[in-house]
Scaffold this motif. Structure first.
Motif, PDB file in Angstrom:
ATOM      1  N   GLN A 212       0.068  -0.638  17.092  1.00 49.47           N
ATOM      2  CA  GLN A 212       0.246   0.765  17.458  1.00 49.47           C
ATOM      3  C   GLN A 212      -0.581   1.087  18.708  1.00 49.47           C
ATOM      4  OE1 GLN A 212      -1.645  -0.012  14.645  1.00 49.47           O
ATOM      5  NE2 GLN A 212       0.070  -0.275  13.254  1.00 49.47           N
ATOM      6  N   SER A 213      -0.193   2.157  19.409  1.00 46.31           N
ATOM      7  CA  SER A 213      -1.023   2.667  20.489  1.00 46.31           C
ATOM      8  C   SER A 213      -2.296   3.245  19.888  1.00 46.31           C
ATOM      9  CB  SER A 213      -0.281   3.761  21.261  1.00 46.31           C
ATOM     10  OG  SER A 213       0.805   3.224  21.956  1.00 46.31           O
ATOM     11  N   ILE A 214      -3.357   3.292  20.677  1.00 46.38           N
ATOM     12  CA  ILE A 214      -4.633   3.838  20.222  1.00 46.38           C
ATOM     13  C   ILE A 214      -5.187   4.773  21.292  1.00 46.38           C
ATOM     14  CG2 ILE A 214      -5.210   1.826  18.800  1.00 46.38           C
ATOM     15  CD1 ILE A 214      -7.166   0.973  21.082  1.00 46.38           C
ATOM     16  N   HIS A 215      -6.202   5.532  20.940  1.00 41.26           N
ATOM     17  CA  HIS A 215      -7.027   6.256  21.905  1.00 41.26           C
ATOM     18  C   HIS A 215      -8.434   6.309  21.342  1.00 41.26           C
ATOM     19  CE1 HIS A 215      -6.418   9.825  19.323  1.00 41.26           C
ATOM     20  NE2 HIS A 215      -7.528  10.295  19.894  1.00 41.26           N
ATOM     21  N   ALA A 216      -9.410   6.486  22.221  1.00 42.92           N
ATOM     22  CA  ALA A 216     -10.809   6.538  21.811  1.00 42.92           C
ATOM     23  C   ALA A 216     -11.361   7.924  22.094  1.00 42.92           C
ATOM     24  CB  ALA A 216     -11.620   5.485  22.556  1.00 42.92           C
ATOM     25  N   GLU A 217     -12.152   8.438  21.167  1.00 50.71           N
ATOM     26  CA  GLU A 217     -12.801   9.737  21.332  1.00 50.71           C
ATOM     27  C   GLU A 217     -14.309   9.555  21.387  1.00 50.71           C
ATOM     28  OE1 GLU A 217     -11.530  12.611  18.445  1.00 50.71           O
ATOM     29  OE2 GLU A 217      -9.432  12.455  19.078  1.00 50.71           O
ATOM     30  N   PHE A 218     -14.961  10.406  22.159  1.00 51.38           N
ATOM     31  CA  PHE A 218     -16.401  10.373  22.378  1.00 51.38           C
ATOM     32  C   PHE A 218     -17.002  11.676  21.847  1.00 51.38           C
ATOM     33  CE2 PHE A 218     -14.372   7.565  25.289  1.00 51.38           C
ATOM     34  CZ  PHE A 218     -15.247   6.525  25.530  1.00 51.38           C
ATOM     35  N   PRO A 219     -17.372  11.724  20.566  1.00 50.15           N
ATOM     36  CA  PRO A 219     -17.858  12.975  19.958  1.00 50.15           C
ATOM     37  C   PRO A 219     -19.070  13.581  20.666  1.00 50.15           C
ATOM     38  CG  PRO A 219     -17.416  11.339  18.273  1.00 50.15           C
ATOM     39  CD  PRO A 219     -17.293  10.645  19.594  1.00 50.15           C
ATOM     40  N   GLN A 220     -19.949  12.758  21.214  1.00 53.43           N
ATOM     41  CA  GLN A 220     -21.149  13.267  21.874  1.00 53.43           C
ATOM     42  C   GLN A 220     -20.854  13.804  23.272  1.00 53.43           C
ATOM     43  OE1 GLN A 220     -23.107   9.524  21.301  1.00 53.43           O
ATOM     44  NE2 GLN A 220     -24.534  10.396  19.819  1.00 53.43           N
ATOM     45  N   ARG A 221     -19.631  13.687  23.703  1.00 55.54           N
ATOM     46  CA  ARG A 221     -19.204  14.211  25.001  1.00 55.54           C
ATOM     47  C   ARG A 221     -18.214  15.348  24.796  1.00 55.54           C
ATOM     48  NH1 ARG A 221     -20.327  10.741  29.537  1.00 55.54           N
ATOM     49  NH2 ARG A 221     -21.470   8.923  28.820  1.00 55.54           N
ATOM     50  N   GLY A 222     -18.412  16.104  23.734  1.00 54.77           N
ATOM     51  CA  GLY A 222     -17.577  17.266  23.475  1.00 54.77           C
ATOM     52  C   GLY A 222     -16.166  16.923  23.042  1.00 54.77           C
ATOM     53  N   GLY A 223     -15.982  15.748  22.474  1.00 54.10           N
ATOM     54  CA  GLY A 223     -14.658  15.344  22.010  1.00 54.10           C
ATOM     55  C   GLY A 223     -13.782  14.760  23.105  1.00 54.10           C
ATOM     56  N   TRP A 224     -14.358  14.455  24.290  1.00 54.08           N
ATOM     57  CA  TRP A 224     -13.583  13.837  25.367  1.00 54.08           C
ATOM     58  C   TRP A 224     -12.938  12.568  24.836  1.00 54.08           C
ATOM     59  CZ3 TRP A 224     -14.219   9.058  27.816  1.00 54.08           C
ATOM     60  CH2 TRP A 224     -13.434   8.872  28.948  1.00 54.08           C
ATOM     61  N   SER A 225     -11.723  12.260  25.301  1.00 50.49           N
ATOM     62  CA  SER A 225     -11.048  11.055  24.826  1.00 50.49           C
ATOM     63  C   SER A 225     -10.307  10.365  25.957  1.00 50.49           C
ATOM     64  CB  SER A 225     -10.072  11.391  23.702  1.00 50.49           C
ATOM     65  OG  SER A 225      -9.012  12.192  24.180  1.00 50.49           O
ATOM     66  N   THR A 226     -10.023   9.097  25.726  1.00 48.40           N
ATOM     67  CA  THR A 226      -9.206   8.333  26.660  1.00 48.40           C
ATOM     68  C   THR A 226      -7.762   8.755  26.454  1.00 48.40           C
ATOM     69  OG1 THR A 226      -8.739   6.554  25.095  1.00 48.40           O
ATOM     70  CG2 THR A 226     -10.737   6.327  26.441  1.00 48.40           C
ATOM     71  N   GLY A 227      -6.914   8.362  27.336  1.00 49.05           N
ATOM     72  CA  GLY A 227      -5.486   8.528  27.111  1.00 49.05           C
ATOM     73  C   GLY A 227      -5.012   7.448  26.159  1.00 49.05           C
ATOM     74  N   SER A 228      -3.748   7.462  25.885  1.00 44.09           N
ATOM     75  CA  SER A 228      -3.149   6.479  24.995  1.00 44.09           C
ATOM     76  C   SER A 228      -3.237   5.083  25.612  1.00 44.09           C
ATOM     77  CB  SER A 228      -1.691   6.843  24.742  1.00 44.09           C
ATOM     78  OG  SER A 228      -1.102   5.930  23.854  1.00 44.09           O
ATOM     79  N   ILE A 229      -3.599   4.102  24.781  1.00 39.20           N
ATOM     80  CA  ILE A 229      -3.704   2.705  25.205  1.00 39.20           C
ATOM     81  C   ILE A 229      -2.650   1.922  24.429  1.00 39.20           C
ATOM     82  CG2 ILE A 229      -5.200   0.690  25.415  1.00 39.20           C
ATOM     83  CD1 ILE A 229      -7.587   2.707  25.191  1.00 39.20           C
ATOM     84  N   ALA A 230      -1.654   1.409  25.133  1.00 40.58           N
ATOM     85  CA  ALA A 230      -0.546   0.695  24.503  1.00 40.58           C
ATOM     86  C   ALA A 230      -1.015  -0.626  23.896  1.00 40.58           C
ATOM     87  CB  ALA A 230       0.546   0.432  25.537  1.00 40.58           C
ATOM     88  N   PRO A 231      -0.242  -1.145  22.925  1.00 40.07           N
ATOM     89  CA  PRO A 231      -0.579  -2.451  22.357  1.00 40.07           C
ATOM     90  C   PRO A 231      -0.646  -3.537  23.431  1.00 40.07           C
ATOM     91  CG  PRO A 231       1.069  -1.364  21.009  1.00 40.07           C
ATOM     92  CD  PRO A 231       0.914  -0.542  22.262  1.00 40.07           C
ATOM     93  N   ASP A 232      -1.561  -4.482  23.243  1.00 43.54           N
ATOM     94  CA  ASP A 232      -1.750  -5.632  24.137  1.00 43.54           C
ATOM     95  C   ASP A 232      -2.120  -5.235  25.568  1.00 43.54           C
ATOM     96  OD1 ASP A 232      -1.331  -7.602  22.178  1.00 43.54           O
ATOM     97  OD2 ASP A 232       0.837  -7.345  22.359  1.00 43.54           O
ATOM     98  N   THR A 233      -2.821  -4.100  25.721  1.00 44.62           N
ATOM     99  CA  THR A 233      -3.321  -3.698  27.033  1.00 44.62           C
ATOM    100  C   THR A 233      -4.779  -3.282  26.905  1.00 44.62           C
ATOM    101  OG1 THR A 233      -2.638  -1.390  26.806  1.00 44.62           O
ATOM    102  CG2 THR A 233      -1.068  -2.893  27.840  1.00 44.62           C
ATOM    103  N   CYS A 234      -5.441  -3.202  28.046  1.00 41.12           N
ATOM    104  CA  CYS A 234      -6.832  -2.766  28.103  1.00 41.12           C
ATOM    105  C   CYS A 234      -6.940  -1.566  29.021  1.00 41.12           C
ATOM    106  CB  CYS A 234      -7.728  -3.883  28.641  1.00 41.12           C
ATOM    107  SG  CYS A 234      -7.774  -5.362  27.614  1.00 41.12           S
ATOM    108  N   ARG A 235      -7.929  -0.752  28.781  1.00 41.64           N
ATOM    109  CA  ARG A 235      -8.230   0.385  29.654  1.00 41.64           C
ATOM    110  C   ARG A 235      -9.731   0.402  29.873  1.00 41.64           C
ATOM    111  NH1 ARG A 235      -5.660   6.114  28.896  1.00 41.64           N
ATOM    112  NH2 ARG A 235      -4.054   4.960  29.957  1.00 41.64           N
ATOM    113  N   SER A 236     -10.132   0.748  31.085  1.00 40.84           N
ATOM    114  CA  SER A 236     -11.557   0.806  31.367  1.00 40.84           C
ATOM    115  C   SER A 236     -11.864   2.062  32.159  1.00 40.84           C
ATOM    116  CB  SER A 236     -12.017  -0.414  32.158  1.00 40.84           C
ATOM    117  OG  SER A 236     -11.559  -0.320  33.490  1.00 40.84           O
ATOM    118  N   GLY A 237     -13.125   2.423  32.121  1.00 37.47           N
ATOM    119  CA  GLY A 237     -13.566   3.552  32.920  1.00 37.47           C
ATOM    120  C   GLY A 237     -15.071   3.670  32.885  1.00 37.47           C
ATOM    121  N   PRO A 238     -15.630   4.173  33.986  1.00 33.75           N
ATOM    122  CA  PRO A 238     -17.081   4.379  34.035  1.00 33.75           C
ATOM    123  C   PRO A 238     -17.478   5.589  33.207  1.00 33.75           C
ATOM    124  CG  PRO A 238     -16.074   5.165  36.052  1.00 33.75           C
ATOM    125  CD  PRO A 238     -14.975   4.541  35.238  1.00 33.75           C
ATOM    126  N   LEU A 239     -18.712   5.605  32.742  1.00 28.73           N
ATOM    127  CA  LEU A 239     -19.259   6.729  31.977  1.00 28.73           C
ATOM    128  C   LEU A 239     -20.551   7.166  32.648  1.00 28.73           C
ATOM    129  CD1 LEU A 239     -18.719   5.302  28.402  1.00 28.73           C
ATOM    130  CD2 LEU A 239     -17.478   7.200  29.418  1.00 28.73           C
TER     131      LEU A 239
END
Length: 109
Positions: free
Chosen positions: A43-70
């Motif tokens: 399934q697609s997934i997304h990640a949430e960051f509760p300590q950042r006010g609930g900020w979340s990544t966009g949808s991440i499709a199966p067999d893919t990676c997503r990255s970003g600076p924090l």
């Protein structure tokens, strides 16, 4: 995808992201940390960051990676990963803490 090809692909992705975001030590700037999330679920997934006010990544499709600076990294950054199911249902499938002042890779299975 076979495990060996997944590992090779992940290694290439991680090396590429680290090279793209690398800051020369002589530059004097502080390097930001970040997160690389690789989705090995059906399934697609997304990640949430509760300590950042609930900020979340966009949808991440199966067999893919997503990255970003924090920016404003912290020692115990909390992340909750949700899988997307039919009918609009989400289920928490992973929960972890990491040091967001450095780069971290998480494989979600």
């Amino acid at each position: 995808m076979h495990m060996r090809s997944r590992v090779a692909a992940l290694t290439a992705v991680v090396a590429g992201f680290l090279a793209a975001f690398a800051t020369p030590a002589s530059a004097g700037a502080s390097a930001e940390g970040g997160l690389i999330i690789c989705n090995y679920r059906a399934q697609s997934i997304h990640a949430e960051f509760p300590q950042r006010g609930g900020w979340s990544t966009g949808s991440i499709a199966p067999d893919t990676c997503r990255s970003g600076p924090l920016s404003n990294g912290r020692v115990n950054e909390q992340v909750v990963v949700y899988a997307h199911y039919s009918g609009g249902h989400n289920l928490a499938v992973d929960h972890f803490f990491f040091d967001s002042r450095t780069w971290y890779t998480r494989l979600v299975r």
